[in-house]
Design a protein around this motif. Structure first.
Motif, short mmCIF file in Angstrom:
data_model
loop_
_atom_site.label_atom_id
_atom_site.label_comp_id
_atom_site.label_asym_id
_atom_site.label_seq_id
_atom_site.Cartn_x
_atom_site.Cartn_y
_atom_site.Cartn_z
N ALA A 49 -1.09 -18.83 -13.04
CA ALA A 49 -1.58 -17.92 -12.01
C ALA A 49 -1.50 -18.69 -10.70
CB ALA A 49 -3.01 -17.48 -12.29
N TYR A 50 -1.01 -18.04 -9.67
CA TYR A 50 -0.89 -18.73 -8.39
C TYR A 50 -1.31 -17.82 -7.25
CZ TYR A 50 3.41 -16.16 -7.28
OH TYR A 50 4.32 -15.18 -6.99
N ALA A 51 -1.65 -18.44 -6.13
CA ALA A 51 -2.00 -17.72 -4.91
C ALA A 51 -0.90 -17.97 -3.88
CB ALA A 51 -3.34 -18.21 -4.37
N SER A 52 -0.70 -16.99 -2.99
CA SER A 52 0.23 -17.18 -1.88
C SER A 52 -0.14 -16.24 -0.74
CB SER A 52 1.68 -16.94 -2.33
OG SER A 52 1.87 -15.59 -2.72
N LEU A 53 0.38 -16.52 0.44
CA LEU A 53 0.14 -15.70 1.62
C LEU A 53 1.35 -14.83 1.89
CD1 LEU A 53 -1.48 -18.24 4.13
CD2 LEU A 53 -2.61 -16.29 3.07
N SER A 54 1.13 -13.55 2.15
CA SER A 54 2.25 -12.67 2.48
C SER A 54 2.75 -12.98 3.89
CB SER A 54 1.83 -11.20 2.39
OG SER A 54 0.86 -10.90 3.38
N THR A 55 4.03 -12.75 4.11
CA THR A 55 4.62 -13.00 5.43
C THR A 55 5.02 -11.71 6.13
OG1 THR A 55 6.79 -13.27 4.38
CG2 THR A 55 5.49 -15.27 4.76
N PHE A 56 4.80 -10.56 5.49
CA PHE A 56 5.19 -9.29 6.09
C PHE A 56 3.98 -8.58 6.71
CE2 PHE A 56 4.56 -8.66 1.47
CZ PHE A 56 3.46 -7.82 1.50
N LYS A 57 4.27 -7.66 7.61
CA LYS A 57 3.22 -6.84 8.20
C LYS A 57 2.95 -5.66 7.29
CE LYS A 57 4.29 -7.97 13.02
NZ LYS A 57 4.68 -7.42 14.36
N PRO A 58 1.67 -5.33 7.05
CA PRO A 58 1.35 -4.18 6.19
C PRO A 58 2.00 -2.91 6.71
CG PRO A 58 -0.61 -5.48 6.61
CD PRO A 58 0.46 -6.01 7.53
N PHE A 59 2.53 -2.11 5.81
CA PHE A 59 3.19 -0.85 6.18
C PHE A 59 2.87 0.16 5.09
CE2 PHE A 59 6.26 2.37 6.83
CZ PHE A 59 6.77 2.24 8.11
N GLU A 60 1.81 0.93 5.29
CA GLU A 60 1.36 1.88 4.27
C GLU A 60 2.08 3.21 4.42
OE1 GLU A 60 -2.79 3.89 2.77
OE2 GLU A 60 -2.81 1.87 3.59
N SER A 61 2.61 3.72 3.33
CA SER A 61 3.30 5.01 3.35
C SER A 61 2.29 6.13 3.14
CB SER A 61 4.35 5.06 2.24
OG SER A 61 3.73 5.14 0.97
N ASN A 62 2.76 7.38 3.22
CA ASN A 62 1.84 8.51 3.05
C ASN A 62 1.41 8.70 1.60
OD1 ASN A 62 4.20 9.48 1.97
ND2 ASN A 62 4.48 11.12 3.47
N THR A 63 1.94 7.88 0.69
CA THR A 63 1.49 7.92 -0.70
C THR A 63 0.30 6.99 -0.92
OG1 THR A 63 2.99 6.16 -1.37
CG2 THR A 63 3.82 8.42 -1.53
N GLY A 64 -0.08 6.22 0.13
CA GLY A 64 -1.18 5.29 0.00
C GLY A 64 -0.77 3.93 -0.53
N VAL A 65 0.52 3.74 -0.75
CA VAL A 65 1.03 2.48 -1.28
C VAL A 65 1.75 1.73 -0.16
CG1 VAL A 65 2.51 1.40 -3.01
CG2 VAL A 65 1.37 3.56 -3.52
#
Length: 211
Positions: free
Chosen positions: A28-44
């Motif tokens: 199990a590992y941890a990491s930091l995302s490098t992208f900007k959040p982009f939520e679609s109209n499906t909530g995902v």
């Protein structure tokens, strides 16, 4: 934008891995995302949906199972399978530009995989995660602060979770964003054409005036 109070987990499995195969391992590992959040109209979040699609293909090819949990810009991923397959995938994950600062939290031999019956599930377990954070006096989801005990607790929660989005819904999130991008580029192209026509007309008018 994905709210920090919302957490999602992604389950990726391949039933070709026999639950009692030899040389089974878990990390199990941890990491930091490098992208900007982009939520679609499906909530995902579309970034997570795209990761889900790619993981589906790669884990099947690599004979691995596991779960990916995302919250507050951090990933918590659990991988199970033969150690050499996990090591090979982890080497690739270190070079994946979608995240950085990978830190292994758990590395252990196991007798049986914990995600053998899961196949590409994506579930929200907000309440359980918040309880876990309060129990350990953490104000937000930060797996870099997790002890081995906390990591095992989260792995157990992921194994027990049964609320899932369908594969079709995840695919639809990616499709919807693609449609928006096409519409945006079409609109931008149309606007550029109109500006070019108006500018051309204006320049021709200035030339005629000069004549």
């Amino acid at each position: 934008m994905l709210s920090k109070s919302r957490y999602f987990n992604l389950f990726v499995t391949n039933q070709e891995v026999h639950p009692m195969s030899s040389n089974l391992h878990r990390i199990a590992y941890a990491s930091l995302s490098t992208f900007k959040p982009f939520e679609s109209n499906t909530g995902v979040d579309v970034n997570i949906a795209q990761i889900l699609q790619i993981a589906r293909q790669n884990n099947q090819k690599n004979r691995l199972v596991g779960a990916l949990y995302y919250g507050s810009g951090c990933f918590f991923q659990c991988l199970e399978g033969k150690k050499q397959d996990i090591d090979a995938l982890y080497a690739k994950l270190l070079k994946d530009p979608r995240h950085k600062d990978l830190k292994i939290l758990v590395s252990e031999s196991i007798e049986t995989v914990g995600f053998s019956s899961w196949e590409m599930k994506f579930a929200a377990i907000d309440h359980e995660v918040r309880q876990l954070l309060r129990q350990h006096q953490l104000s937000k989801f930060d797996p870099f602060q997790f002890s081995a005990e906390m990591s095992h607790q989260l792995i157990g929660m992921l194994q027990r979770a049964d609320e899932a989005l369908t594969e079709k819904q995840v695919d639809q999130a990616v499709i919807n964003v693609a449609k928006k991008q096409i519409s945006y580029y079409t609109l931008a192209s149309t606007a550029s054409l109109i500006i070019a026509i108006v500018l051309g007309w204006y320049l021709m008018k200035q030339v005629n005036i000069g004549l």
